[in-house]
Design an enzyme around this catalytic site. Sequence first.
Site, PDB file in Angstrom:
ATOM      1  CG  HIS A 209      24.846  57.284 -14.400  1.00 34.87           C
ATOM      2  ND1 HIS A 209      24.123  56.174 -14.035  1.00 34.87           N
ATOM      3  CD2 HIS A 209      24.078  57.957 -15.278  1.00 34.87           C
ATOM      4  CE1 HIS A 209      22.968  56.180 -14.681  1.00 34.87           C
ATOM      5  NE2 HIS A 209      22.907  57.245 -15.451  1.00 34.87           N
ATOM      6  CB  CYS A 240      22.779  52.872 -19.348  1.00 31.71           C
ATOM      7  SG  CYS A 240      22.185  52.647 -21.036  1.00 31.71           S
ATOM      8  CG  ASN A 249      21.181  58.371 -12.102  1.00 25.26           C
ATOM      9  OD1 ASN A 249      20.643  57.426 -12.620  1.00 25.26           O
ATOM     10  ND2 ASN A 249      21.460  59.480 -12.744  1.00 25.26           N
TER      11      ASN A 249
HETATM   12  P1  HMG Z   1      14.464  49.258 -33.269  1.00 25.43           P
HETATM   13  O1  HMG Z   1      14.703  47.810 -33.200  1.00 25.43           O
HETATM   14  O2  HMG Z   1      15.313  50.080 -34.172  1.00 25.43           O
HETATM   15  O3  HMG Z   1      12.944  49.622 -33.563  1.00 25.43           O
HETATM   16  O4  HMG Z   1      14.538  49.832 -31.787  1.00 25.43           O
HETATM   17  P2  HMG Z   1      11.866  49.071 -34.510  1.00 25.43           P
HETATM   18  O5  HMG Z   1      10.934  50.226 -34.736  1.00 25.43           O
HETATM   19  O6  HMG Z   1      12.476  48.369 -35.701  1.00 25.43           O
HETATM   20  O7  HMG Z   1      11.112  47.989 -33.589  1.00 25.43           O
HETATM   21  C1  HMG Z   1      11.651  46.751 -33.199  1.00 25.43           C
HETATM   22  C2  HMG Z   1      10.685  46.050 -32.269  1.00 25.43           C
HETATM   23  O8  HMG Z   1      10.507  46.805 -31.077  1.00 25.43           O
HETATM   24  C3  HMG Z   1       9.281  45.909 -32.867  1.00 25.43           C
HETATM   25  O9  HMG Z   1       8.699  44.728 -32.310  1.00 25.43           O
HETATM   26  C4  HMG Z   1       8.554  47.099 -32.316  1.00 25.43           C
HETATM   27  O10 HMG Z   1       7.165  46.943 -32.272  1.00 25.43           O
HETATM   28  C5  HMG Z   1       9.139  47.190 -30.920  1.00 25.43           C
HETATM   29  P3  HMG Z   1       8.543  43.386 -33.175  1.00 25.43           P
HETATM   30  O11 HMG Z   1       7.733  43.792 -34.341  1.00 25.43           O
HETATM   31  O12 HMG Z   1       9.937  42.993 -33.524  1.00 25.43           O
HETATM   32  O13 HMG Z   1       7.878  42.473 -32.190  1.00 25.43           O
HETATM   33  N1  HMG Z   1       9.100  48.570 -30.387  1.00 25.43           N
HETATM   34  C6  HMG Z   1       8.533  48.874 -29.217  1.00 25.43           C
HETATM   35  N2  HMG Z   1       7.922  48.138 -28.285  1.00 25.43           N
HETATM   36  C7  HMG Z   1       7.475  48.779 -27.189  1.00 25.43           C
HETATM   37  N3  HMG Z   1       7.618  50.117 -26.999  1.00 25.43           N
HETATM   38  C8  HMG Z   1       8.215  50.883 -27.922  1.00 25.43           C
HETATM   39  C9  HMG Z   1       8.701  50.263 -29.089  1.00 25.43           C
HETATM   40  N4  HMG Z   1       9.349  50.724 -30.168  1.00 25.43           N
HETATM   41  C10 HMG Z   1       9.567  49.670 -30.965  1.00 25.43           C
HETATM   42  N5  HMG Z   1       8.346  52.185 -27.719  1.00 25.43           N
HETATM   43  C11 HMG Z   1      14.104  51.429 -30.062  1.00 25.43           C
HETATM   44  C12 HMG Z   1      14.481  51.193 -31.511  1.00 25.43           C
HETATM   45  C13 HMG Z   1      14.398  52.866 -29.730  1.00 25.43           C
HETATM   46  C14 HMG Z   1      12.625  51.141 -29.863  1.00 25.43           C
HETATM   47  C15 HMG Z   1      14.924  50.449 -29.183  1.00 25.43           C
HETATM   48  O14 HMG Z   1      16.274  50.516 -29.538  1.00 25.43           O
HETATM   49  C16 HMG Z   1      14.751  50.736 -27.711  1.00 25.43           C
HETATM   50  O15 HMG Z   1      13.703  50.488 -27.144  1.00 25.43           O
HETATM   51  N6  HMG Z   1      15.798  51.249 -27.041  1.00 25.43           N
HETATM   52  C17 HMG Z   1      15.705  51.652 -25.658  1.00 25.43           C
HETATM   53  C18 HMG Z   1      16.997  51.517 -24.986  1.00 25.43           C
HETATM   54  C19 HMG Z   1      16.886  51.986 -23.559  1.00 25.43           C
HETATM   55  O16 HMG Z   1      15.813  52.028 -22.979  1.00 25.43           O
HETATM   56  N7  HMG Z   1      18.049  52.344 -22.977  1.00 25.43           N
HETATM   57  C20 HMG Z   1      18.122  52.781 -21.619  1.00 25.43           C
HETATM   58  C21 HMG Z   1      17.526  54.135 -21.414  1.00 25.43           C
HETATM   59  S1  HMG Z   1      18.599  55.460 -21.899  1.00 25.43           S
HETATM   60  C22 HMG Z   1      19.585  55.732 -20.502  1.00 25.43           C
HETATM   61  O17 HMG Z   1      19.558  54.992 -19.567  1.00 25.43           O
HETATM   62  C23 HMG Z   1      20.397  56.992 -20.467  1.00 25.43           C
HETATM   63  C24 HMG Z   1      19.771  58.094 -19.578  1.00 25.43           C
HETATM   64  O18 HMG Z   1      19.586  57.635 -18.250  1.00 25.43           O
HETATM   65  C25 HMG Z   1      20.665  59.331 -19.567  1.00 25.43           C
HETATM   66  C26 HMG Z   1      22.128  59.021 -19.247  1.00 25.43           C
HETATM   67  O19 HMG Z   1      22.404  58.425 -18.191  1.00 25.43           O
HETATM   68  O20 HMG Z   1      22.947  59.386 -20.083  1.00 25.43           O
HETATM   69  C27 HMG Z   1      18.381  58.521 -20.118  1.00 25.43           C
HETATM   70 MG    MG Z   2      21.092  57.547 -16.758  1.00 24.97          MG
END
Ligand code: HMG
Ligand code: MG
Length: 299
Positions: A209, A240, A249
């Site tokens: 980034h 993020c 980025n």
């Molecule tokens: P959680 O709350 O611990 O999970 O989240 P859960 O299993 O208890 O589920 C909670 C709710 O989310 C439930 O729905 C699930 O069904 C739903 P409810 O029953 O409450 O209606 N759920 C989902 N829905 C759709 N798709 C799924 C999914 N999983 C659960 N896959 C979890 C854990 C990981 C899912 C959550 O914290 C999450 O989605 N986090 C994502 C965060 C994210 O996307 N961050 C940005 C990307 S990372 C980044 O940018 C860094 C990177 O670029 C590299 C860098 O720059 O360093 C990659």
């Molecule tokens: Mg990133």
Amino acid sequence: MTLPKSVKIVEVGPRDGLQNEKALVASPIKAELIERLAAAGCRHIEATSFVSPQKIPQLADAAEVMKKIRRAPGVVYSALTPNLKGFDAAIAAGADEVAVFAAASETFSRKNINCSIDESLERFEPVLAAARQAGVRTRAYVSCALGCPYEGEIAPAAVALVAKKLFDMGCYEISLGDTIGIGTPPATKKMIAAVAEKIPLENLAGHFHDTYGMAAANVWVALEMGMAIFDSSVGGLGGCPFALGAAGNLATEDLVWLLSGSGVETGLDLQRLVDCGNWISAALGREPASRVARALKKG
Ligand code: HMG
Ligand code: MG
């Protein structure tokens, strides 16, 4: 000094770029962005994320976007998948490749994916097993590779440890994320050297980034070390939501300028990329963050 002859660029704008946008971007705009990127020569496009819509409302339309894309031959359309639920949805929507994402910082791991680093690796096991069965390649990210928004400095050994675990689990490419863009060339060199002791350099990618304007300098250091895979985001979009203040980025336009000016092939068409970056930036109501795009506009 010998630089790689060519570099693989992973375009992360549609995912890393758009995930940080507050105002919802319409699905047809997202699909068009992906199509324009492919037309500019991008062969690896991270199209979206299959994550919790509560966490990232902007990408709640992941399946719709995947469906809308008019696919170009030879292009890999990948998606971020934090768990099996995400993996199943990504495959059902036609993702060619998936990416899991861990962190080298415990606090960031909790904030971003609501579990510890070890728990995240456990969650990825069934994803990797399912991906193997489906013949789908899995990439992995290690966030906070050069610093954490909550914990500050992160030891290169901690990055190397997580990266090695992900590699041993079967992830074919490990992208080292400077999530908050805080790294400088000496720190980058130290971190890559620590990781490269455990994993072949050809399996490592740089994901810088550009918050402090160091991303291109960090790419250069990595290139000199022999790294040949870099992530970037058209127009410099992104950040993020769990790393407040982090900029996007390195702009793909700036990366291509750096590489082609150094005799390294990318396969990307700079002018078409600039046009694409200008188009999406206008759609978002701002100037592109890419310095190259701004310079070419004036010139
Ligand atoms: P959680 O709350 O611990 O999970 O989240 P859960 O299993 O208890 O589920 C909670 C709710 O989310 C439930 O729905 C699930 O069904 C739903 P409810 O029953 O409450 O209606 N759920 C989902 N829905 C759709 N798709 C799924 C999914 N999983 C659960 N896959 C979890 C854990 C990981 C899912 C959550 O914290 C999450 O989605 N986090 C994502 C965060 C994210 O996307 N961050 C940005 C990307 S990372 C980044 O940018 C860094 C990177 O670029 C590299 C860098 O720059 O360093 C990659
Ligand atoms: Mg990133």
